[in-house]
Design a protein around this motif. Structure first.
Motif, PDB file in Angstrom:
ATOM      1  N   UNK A  66       0.839  -1.198   0.000  1.00 54.49           N
ATOM      2  CA  UNK A  66       0.000   0.000   0.000  1.00 54.49           C
ATOM      3  C   UNK A  66       0.874   1.248   0.000  1.00 54.49           C
ATOM      4  N   UNK A  67       1.909   1.251   0.850  1.00 56.68           N
ATOM      5  CA  UNK A  67       2.806   2.410   0.898  1.00 56.68           C
ATOM      6  C   UNK A  67       3.554   2.584  -0.418  1.00 56.68           C
ATOM      7  N   UNK A  68       3.971   1.490  -1.027  1.00 51.53           N
ATOM      8  CA  UNK A  68       4.663   1.579  -2.318  1.00 51.53           C
ATOM      9  C   UNK A  68       3.733   2.137  -3.392  1.00 51.53           C
ATOM     10  N   UNK A  69       2.470   1.740  -3.357  1.00 51.25           N
ATOM     11  CA  UNK A  69       1.499   2.290  -4.313  1.00 51.25           C
ATOM     12  C   UNK A  69       1.329   3.788  -4.094  1.00 51.25           C
ATOM     13  N   UNK A  70       1.360   4.232  -2.857  1.00 47.75           N
ATOM     14  CA  UNK A  70       1.274   5.656  -2.569  1.00 47.75           C
ATOM     15  C   UNK A  70       2.468   6.426  -3.079  1.00 47.75           C
ATOM     16  N   UNK A  71       3.656   5.838  -2.946  1.00 48.58           N
ATOM     17  CA  UNK A  71       4.865   6.487  -3.456  1.00 48.58           C
ATOM     18  C   UNK A  71       4.803   6.595  -4.973  1.00 48.58           C
ATOM     19  N   UNK A  72       4.372   5.532  -5.636  1.00 50.91           N
ATOM     20  CA  UNK A  72       4.264   5.554  -7.095  1.00 50.91           C
ATOM     21  C   UNK A  72       3.247   6.596  -7.536  1.00 50.91           C
ATOM     22  N   UNK A  73       2.134   6.686  -6.830  1.00 49.98           N
ATOM     23  CA  UNK A  73       1.113   7.689  -7.154  1.00 49.98           C
ATOM     24  C   UNK A  73       1.663   9.099  -6.995  1.00 49.98           C
ATOM     25  N   UNK A  74       2.411   9.334  -5.928  1.00 46.33           N
ATOM     26  CA  UNK A  74       3.002  10.661  -5.707  1.00 46.33           C
ATOM     27  C   UNK A  74       4.021  11.002  -6.785  1.00 46.33           C
ATOM     28  N   UNK A  75       4.816  10.034  -7.184  1.00 50.70           N
ATOM     29  CA  UNK A  75       5.821  10.270  -8.224  1.00 50.70           C
ATOM     30  C   UNK A  75       5.144  10.585  -9.552  1.00 50.70           C
ATOM     31  N   UNK A  76       4.103   9.852  -9.876  1.00 51.93           N
ATOM     32  CA  UNK A  76       3.377  10.105 -11.133  1.00 51.93           C
ATOM     33  C   UNK A  76       2.751  11.482 -11.149  1.00 51.93           C
ATOM     34  N   UNK A  77       2.181  11.907 -10.013  1.00 53.67           N
ATOM     35  CA  UNK A  77       1.561  13.220  -9.972  1.00 53.67           C
ATOM     36  C   UNK A  77       2.631  14.309 -10.033  1.00 53.67           C
ATOM     37  N   UNK A  78       3.814  14.058  -9.477  1.00 54.21           N
ATOM     38  CA  UNK A  78       4.906  15.017  -9.550  1.00 54.21           C
ATOM     39  C   UNK A  78       5.431  15.163 -10.960  1.00 54.21           C
ATOM     40  N   UNK A  79       5.501  14.068 -11.678  1.00 52.17           N
ATOM     41  CA  UNK A  79       5.950  14.119 -13.072  1.00 52.17           C
ATOM     42  C   UNK A  79       4.948  14.852 -13.940  1.00 52.17           C
ATOM     43  N   UNK A  80       3.652  14.638 -13.661  1.00 61.29           N
ATOM     44  CA  UNK A  80       2.619  15.312 -14.441  1.00 61.29           C
ATOM     45  C   UNK A  80       2.621  16.812 -14.214  1.00 61.29           C
ATOM     46  N   UNK A  81       2.969  17.223 -12.998  1.00 62.82           N
ATOM     47  CA  UNK A  81       3.008  18.655 -12.690  1.00 62.82           C
ATOM     48  C   UNK A  81       4.206  19.335 -13.351  1.00 62.82           C
ATOM     49  N   UNK A  82       5.281  18.579 -13.514  1.00 57.78           N
ATOM     50  CA  UNK A  82       6.486  19.148 -14.107  1.00 57.78           C
ATOM     51  C   UNK A  82       6.303  19.234 -15.602  1.00 57.78           C
TER      52      UNK A  82
END
Length: 82
Positions: A66-82
């Motif tokens: 679950x925590x790994x899925x959260x990290x992946x979600x955060x990374x994806x949203x960070x890439x989309x913002x950049x």
């Protein structure tokens, strides 16, 4: 207008990722505590717990996922913002 919408979307995904990480940490620690309680009778030479107690120990792995899925979600949203 579209920039604001994308920023809100990225913020919501990041918030979702943070929530997943927090939930994963809680589930992981519940599983870790269950593991300590389940292993204790081996060192204290007392009777074993029922098999259901050992299944609760599996929460460590579930919490990690679950925590790994959260990290992946955060990374994806960070890439989309950049």
């Amino acid at each position: 207008m579209s920039n604001e919408t994308q920023a809100n979307s990225a913020s919501n995904e990041s918030n979702t990722g943070d929530r997943l990480v927090r939930a994963g940490v809680i589930v992981f620690f519940v599983g870790a505590l269950a593991t300590l309680v389940t292993v204790a009778p081996l060192f204290l030479h007392t009777s074993r717990f029922p098999p259901a107690a050992y299944w609760i120990c599996m929460l460590m792995g579930v919490g990690f996922l679950i925590a790994a899925a959260g990290v992946v979600t955060s990374v994806r949203s960070g890439r989309g913002a950049a």
